[in-house]
Write an enzyme that holds these catalytic residues in place. Structure first.
Site: not given
Ligand SMILES: CC(C)(COP(=O)(O)OP(=O)(O)OC[C@H]1O[C@@H](n2cnc3c(N)ncnc32)[C@H](O)[C@@H]1OP(=O)(O)O)[C@@H](O)C(=O)NCCC(=O)NCCS
Length: 373
Positions: A156
């Site tokens: 990125c």
């Molecule tokens: C990926 C991201 C959006 C996920 O958001 P989050 O709040 O961390 O979500 P989590 O993965 O912890 O999941 C939270 C809950 O939602 C659920 N969930 C995950 N994906 C889901 C989806 N597509 N739909 C519904 N629920 C979902 C999970 O199962 C979890 O449930 P639980 O609390 O019952 O266990 C976030 O972590 C993020 O953007 N992080 C930074 C990533 C980044 O910048 N990466 C760089 C890439 S180059």
């Protein structure tokens, strides 16, 4: 030593867009089929049923509402769930080259420049479609540029690392102008069957012309006051696809040959690193953070950007201070912060200060401090 400026930027936006609702409908259709096929094993407790995705979750967790893609039909087909981008003959431009050339032509036009004014091309992006010949050399030829070209990949952060390399070449007099192009087909390495990440990425290409200050005459020039880069190894964003996969048959086609991440850990670890690097860089340049009018941040997650801006400013950023494009584009990897810059700098008055910053896999963080000429 010469001074370097960004004298033009360009953006290629793919023709198709997928909303969260469309993406989730395809994902849930796949889940329904999967769970029906494995109903007996799930019932017997030998397998776990897959859970559905939700558009409301996606928007709340990431800020993403839709994404542009190079192929919509293949991604939304529950039996396929990946783009269909047919092979091309070696006599045709590659798809990455085509996207790059589109963005590059716009950057040249905005800078009031011809290919003959440019001495080098850097294709800086997360995913290169072949090892060689370099996509950058193909772009160089397609545009009719003399000089040299090379590809580089810092995930990125590729664009900001590319801008530093280009600025160095311009400052040292090795090139009058360098095109830094970031074509990203992120949907090619996204696992659309993974509920945790299927919504994250989109496709786009950006271009930045870095030019010797004394030669540049683009209308919206941005002086490069400084660049600062940082890398620190982490497995929290990883993709094990590579040329040795065929030498290890046991791993072929496994999920780790696509993008995988520990999103929570990335969020927690990367935000303070980015805020610290930007603060340090501004201090080194003796620029008080209150004087920065715009932060063009990497576009992965809305809350991440809000947190980084708050850490820096000590208050919530106004919407125009840290422009958001991930709502429409999703995460376009190295192109994201440059899209934010491209769409949000022409209104700045002369002398206004801005920070372009990328962050992602590696970890890798890039910071470029700019002043409107
Ligand atoms: C990926 C991201 C959006 C996920 O958001 P989050 O709040 O961390 O979500 P989590 O993965 O912890 O999941 C939270 C809950 O939602 C659920 N969930 C995950 N994906 C889901 C989806 N597509 N739909 C519904 N629920 C979902 C999970 O199962 C979890 O449930 P639980 O609390 O019952 O266990 C976030 O972590 C993020 O953007 N992080 C930074 C990533 C980044 O910048 N990466 C760089 C890439 S180059």
């Amino acid at each position: 030593m010469h001074n370097a400026v960004i004298s033009g930027t360009g953006l290629y936006t793919p023709p198709h867009s997928i909303s969260n609702d469309e993406l989730v409908a395809a994902f849930n259709a796949y889940v329904g089929q999967y769970n029906a096929e494995h109903a007996a094993a799930i019932e017997a407790g030998q397998m776990q049923a897959l859970a559905e995705s939700s558009a409301a979750f996606i928007e709340k967790a990431s800020g993403i509402q839709s994404r542009y893609v190079m192929d919509k039909t293949g991604i939304l087909d529950p039996a396929r769930m990946k783009p269909r981008l047919p092979e091309r003959s070696n006599d045709e431009p590659s798809i990455l080259c085509e996207m790059a050339v589109n963005a590059a032509r716009q950057a040249l036009q905005r800078a009031g420049r011809e290919p003959g004014d440019v001495d080098a091309v850097i294709v800086a992006c997360s995913n290169l479609q072949r090892p060689y010949p370099a996509i950058a050399i193909e772009v160089q030829q397609a545009l009719g540029i003399q000089g040299f070209a090379f590809d580089m990949n810092v995930a990125c952060s590729s664009a900001t690392f590319g801008i530093q390399a280009a600025a160095n070449a311009v400052q040292l007099g090795q090139a009058r102008a360098v095109l830094v192009v970031s074509p990203e087909i992120c949907t090619g390495h996204l696992n659309f069957r993974d509920r945790d990440s299927h919504f994250i990425f989109g496709d786009a290409a950006t271009a930045v012309l870095v030019e010797r200050d004394s030669l540049a005459h683009g209308e919206h020039r941005l002086e490069i006051l400084g660049t600062k880069l940082l890398t620190q190894f982490s497995n929290n964003i990883r993709n094990n696809f590579g040329f040795l996969n065929r030498a290890a048959e046991e791993g072929e086609g496994q999920p780790d040959k696509l993008f995988v991440q520990e999103g929570r850990k990335v969020f927690r670890e990367v935000c303070p690193m980015v805020a610290d690097l930007i603060a340090q860089h501004l201090a080194e340049l003796q620029v008080p953070v209150e004087q920065v009018q715009r932060f063009w941040l990497h576009q992965a997650n809305l809350s991440m950007n809000q947190l980084i801006a708050k850490k820096l400013l000590g208050r919530d950023a106004e919407p125009q201070e840290a422009p958001v494009i991930l709502d429409r584009y999703a995460n376009t990897s190295s192109a994201g912060s440059v899209i934010a810059l491209h769409l949000n700098h022409e209104d700045l008055p002369a002398g206004a200060l801005g920070v372009l910053s990328s962050f992602g896999a590696g970890y890798s963080i890039g910071c470029v401090v700019l002043r409107k000429a």
